[in-house]
Design a protein around this motif. Structure first.
Motif, PDB file in Angstrom:
ATOM      1  N   THR A 141       5.050  30.953  16.845  1.00 28.61           N
ATOM      2  CA  THR A 141       5.711  31.080  18.140  1.00 28.61           C
ATOM      3  C   THR A 141       5.397  29.883  19.025  1.00 28.61           C
ATOM      4  O   THR A 141       4.251  29.443  19.095  1.00 28.61           O
ATOM      5  CB  THR A 141       5.258  32.378  18.841  1.00 28.61           C
ATOM      6  N   PHE A 142       6.433  29.365  19.685  1.00 31.67           N
ATOM      7  CA  PHE A 142       6.281  28.273  20.645  1.00 31.67           C
ATOM      8  C   PHE A 142       6.611  28.807  22.039  1.00 31.67           C
ATOM      9  O   PHE A 142       7.579  29.551  22.215  1.00 31.67           O
ATOM     10  CB  PHE A 142       7.220  27.110  20.314  1.00 31.67           C
ATOM     11  N   TYR A 143       5.802  28.387  23.018  1.00 33.72           N
ATOM     12  CA  TYR A 143       5.942  28.862  24.394  1.00 33.72           C
ATOM     13  C   TYR A 143       6.136  27.655  25.302  1.00 33.72           C
ATOM     14  O   TYR A 143       5.277  26.774  25.366  1.00 33.72           O
ATOM     15  CB  TYR A 143       4.680  29.629  24.781  1.00 33.72           C
ATOM     16  N   VAL A 144       7.266  27.600  26.003  1.00 30.90           N
ATOM     17  CA  VAL A 144       7.564  26.517  26.940  1.00 30.90           C
ATOM     18  C   VAL A 144       7.297  27.031  28.348  1.00 30.90           C
ATOM     19  O   VAL A 144       7.941  27.985  28.800  1.00 30.90           O
ATOM     20  CB  VAL A 144       9.029  26.048  26.797  1.00 30.90           C
ATOM     21  N   TYR A 145       6.348  26.379  29.037  1.00 33.68           N
ATOM     22  CA  TYR A 145       5.889  26.903  30.327  1.00 33.68           C
ATOM     23  C   TYR A 145       5.452  25.741  31.219  1.00 33.68           C
ATOM     24  O   TYR A 145       4.811  24.805  30.749  1.00 33.68           O
ATOM     25  CB  TYR A 145       4.710  27.860  30.095  1.00 33.68           C
ATOM     26  N   PRO A 146       5.773  25.771  32.521  1.00 37.42           N
ATOM     27  CA  PRO A 146       5.429  24.641  33.393  1.00 37.42           C
ATOM     28  C   PRO A 146       3.919  24.490  33.602  1.00 37.42           C
ATOM     29  O   PRO A 146       3.200  25.482  33.727  1.00 37.42           O
ATOM     30  CB  PRO A 146       6.112  24.987  34.720  1.00 37.42           C
ATOM     31  N   GLU A 147       3.487  23.243  33.673  1.00 44.92           N
ATOM     32  CA  GLU A 147       2.101  22.982  34.052  1.00 44.92           C
ATOM     33  C   GLU A 147       1.887  23.368  35.510  1.00 44.92           C
ATOM     34  O   GLU A 147       0.796  23.810  35.894  1.00 44.92           O
ATOM     35  CB  GLU A 147       1.769  21.508  33.843  1.00 44.92           C
ATOM     36  N   ALA A 148       2.920  23.222  36.304  1.00 44.14           N
ATOM     37  CA  ALA A 148       2.880  23.617  37.716  1.00 44.14           C
ATOM     38  C   ALA A 148       4.302  23.609  38.249  1.00 44.14           C
ATOM     39  O   ALA A 148       5.166  22.890  37.743  1.00 44.14           O
ATOM     40  CB  ALA A 148       2.005  22.656  38.524  1.00 44.14           C
ATOM     41  N   THR A 149       4.551  24.419  39.251  1.00 41.31           N
ATOM     42  CA  THR A 149       5.818  24.372  39.978  1.00 41.31           C
ATOM     43  C   THR A 149       5.511  24.354  41.470  1.00 41.31           C
ATOM     44  O   THR A 149       4.427  24.767  41.902  1.00 41.31           O
ATOM     45  CB  THR A 149       6.724  25.577  39.657  1.00 41.31           C
ATOM     46  N   ILE A 150       6.456  23.878  42.237  1.00 39.91           N
ATOM     47  CA  ILE A 150       6.244  23.749  43.678  1.00 39.91           C
ATOM     48  C   ILE A 150       6.677  25.035  44.375  1.00 39.91           C
ATOM     49  O   ILE A 150       7.765  25.555  44.129  1.00 39.91           O
ATOM     50  CB  ILE A 150       7.039  22.562  44.250  1.00 39.91           C
ATOM     51  N   ILE A 151       5.803  25.535  45.221  1.00 35.82           N
ATOM     52  CA  ILE A 151       6.171  26.674  46.053  1.00 35.82           C
ATOM     53  C   ILE A 151       6.155  26.226  47.509  1.00 35.82           C
ATOM     54  O   ILE A 151       5.335  25.405  47.921  1.00 35.82           O
ATOM     55  CB  ILE A 151       5.242  27.884  45.839  1.00 35.82           C
ATOM     56  N   SER A 152       7.075  26.749  48.257  1.00 38.28           N
ATOM     57  CA  SER A 152       7.199  26.383  49.665  1.00 38.28           C
ATOM     58  C   SER A 152       7.444  27.646  50.467  1.00 38.28           C
ATOM     59  O   SER A 152       8.398  28.385  50.208  1.00 38.28           O
ATOM     60  CB  SER A 152       8.356  25.401  49.860  1.00 38.28           C
ATOM     61  N   ARG A 153       6.563  27.882  51.418  1.00 37.15           N
ATOM     62  CA  ARG A 153       6.699  29.064  52.257  1.00 37.15           C
ATOM     63  C   ARG A 153       6.847  28.641  53.713  1.00 37.15           C
ATOM     64  O   ARG A 153       6.441  27.545  54.103  1.00 37.15           O
ATOM     65  CB  ARG A 153       5.487  29.987  52.091  1.00 37.15           C
ATOM     66  N   GLN A 154       7.414  29.526  54.477  1.00 38.64           N
ATOM     67  CA  GLN A 154       7.643  29.231  55.886  1.00 38.64           C
ATOM     68  C   GLN A 154       6.324  28.916  56.591  1.00 38.64           C
ATOM     69  O   GLN A 154       5.309  29.569  56.363  1.00 38.64           O
ATOM     70  CB  GLN A 154       8.328  30.430  56.556  1.00 38.64           C
TER      71      GLN A 154
END
Length: 416
Positions: free
Chosen positions: A102-115
């Motif tokens: 099984t191969f899993y593609v997953y971000p090392e990080a993503t950007i979150i932006s909150r008010q």
């Protein structure tokens, strides 16, 4: 030699085919229904050997070689902090438990932006690397993680100026070719590495037969990838003192037995439960959350905890520590070696009502003479498997991984 790509997204199937040597093979595509619960008109048509992989949850891709599954692929774009990295873990486990790399593609990080706050990178929980490595130890099959392309390495301290944040992709680098809409950027080095590993597997099974899948983990390229995953775990300060393990506690099993003793009566005694009493300690995974009909992320977290802390063999019976899911807070009474479960958010009825929907879907209840001709194959599947594939995903996963599930107003457990 024929290949069949079972998929939940045709664009992702094309992404895999067109960027590997599968594009030069006799390849067909088929939609992969994830369960009888969600796709009742399609699931019974899935070959039986694939149903075994789907018994917990469905990966995004399953590749077959001459009707034998050789690879499963799961892709996620979600932020990887805390529990979230494990959300799809049961899908990975189900494939590997059935002998499928099984191969899993997953971000090392993503950007979150909150008010009222600056954008920031939400980074992967490195404990996912250890969980995958533990699965590989037990099944001797590759479960490899490839980073979904992002701007994290180039904009680590400046997420706000990332082009892929400005364009609302949360820092993810996605393919601009609309034939692969929603897919990762093809030229990224991690994606190219994944394509190379797929080609390696295809060449192996063509040259050495389907048995090559059993030896795939020994290939130098796969061993190097596993070493990279271990290095990532170390470099990112991976630790067992991380979520979801921070929401767990290990106690002597006598605490569990004493808690369940309230169910003893003239016909039943929890002390006779051989399975629970056979293990000296029990790990309790608890959450104060409301019951979630979709189960995420707790289903995947429970599966991951099993492999990290409880499992020593290839089935749930092969544990040296019981695994218990607790829906509520635990107030522990060490003097009497017991505890209480407190929650205003969920009830055993939440579990029971969702479980019972699976039984209601059974065509056996409808009666043979009341079904249409096109329903006969599905009726026959229900005659063989009952509600195995008709139960909602959370019920299937919790019931498979947890030795017991505890609520403030009820409990479920297994004796064997």
């Amino acid at each position: 030699m024929n290949y069949r790509i079972w998929h939940s997204s045709e664009s992702f199937a094309d992404f895999i085919i067109d960027n590997t040597i599968l594009t030069a093979r006799n390849t067909t595509k088929s939609i992969l229904p994830d369960s009888d619960a969600s796709k009742p008109k399609q699931f019974h048509k899935v070959p039986d050997h694939l149903k075994k992989i789907l018994y917990l949850d469905a990966p995004d891709i399953i590749i077959e070689f001459d009707n034998e599954p050789i690879l499963a692929i799961e892709e996620s774009r979600e932020a990887g902090t805390g529990h979230n990295a494990f959300q799809r873990f049961s899908r990975l486990a189900a494939a590997v438990e059935n002998g499928v790399p099984t191969f899993y593609v997953y971000p090392e990080a993503t950007i979150i932006s909150r008010q009222n706050s600056n954008p920031r990178w939400d980074k992967i929980n490195p404990l996912i690397f250890k969980a995958l490595d533990d699965v590989m130890d037990i099944y001797n099959k590759p479960v490899l993680l490839y980073y979904y392309p992002t701007d994290y390495r180039t904009h680590t301290t400046t997420p706000q100026i990332s082009t892929n944040f400005i364009n609302n992709n949360k820092g993810r680098r996605m393919e601009t070719n609309m034939n692969y809409a929603g897919c990762p950027e093809i030229q990224d080095t991690q994606m190219q590495e994944m394509f190379t590993h797929i080609n390696l597997l295809v060449n192996e099974v063509e040259q050495n037969g389907i048995q090559a899948v059993q030896q795939f983990i020994r290939k130098r390229e796969i061993r190097n990838k596993r070493d990279w995953m271990r290095t990532e775990y170390t470099n990112k300060n991976g630790s067992l003192d991380a979520s979801p393990l921070t929401s767990s506690i290990e106690l002597p099993t006598q605490y569990l037995i004493n808690f369940l003793s309230s169910y003893n009566n003239g016909n039943y005694d929890i002390n006779d439960s051989e399975l629970l009493n056979s293990r000296a300690t029990t790990l309790f995974y608890y959450t104060g959350s409301k019951w979630r009909p979709q189960g995420d992320p707790f289903t995947g977290c429970l599966a991951a905890i099993d492999y990290i802390k409880c499992r020593i063999g290839q089935t749930f019976e092969d544990r040296d520590v019981n695994l218990v899911m607790v829906w509520g807070s635990m107030n522990i009474d060490h003097q009497n070696q017991t505890f209480t479960v407190d929650s205003t958010n969920c009830s055993v009825d939440d579990f029971a009502k969702q479980a019972e929907t699976g039984e209601k879907r059974s065509l056996l209840l409808k009666g043979y003479h009341n079904i249409s001709n096109e329903e006969i194959p599905r009726y026959y599947m229900h005659a063989r498997y009952g509600s195995t594939y008709s139960k909602p995903k959370p019920i299937r996963i919790f019931s498979y991984f947890a030795d017991a599930i505890l609520f403030t107003d009820g409990s479920l457990w297994r004796d064997a």
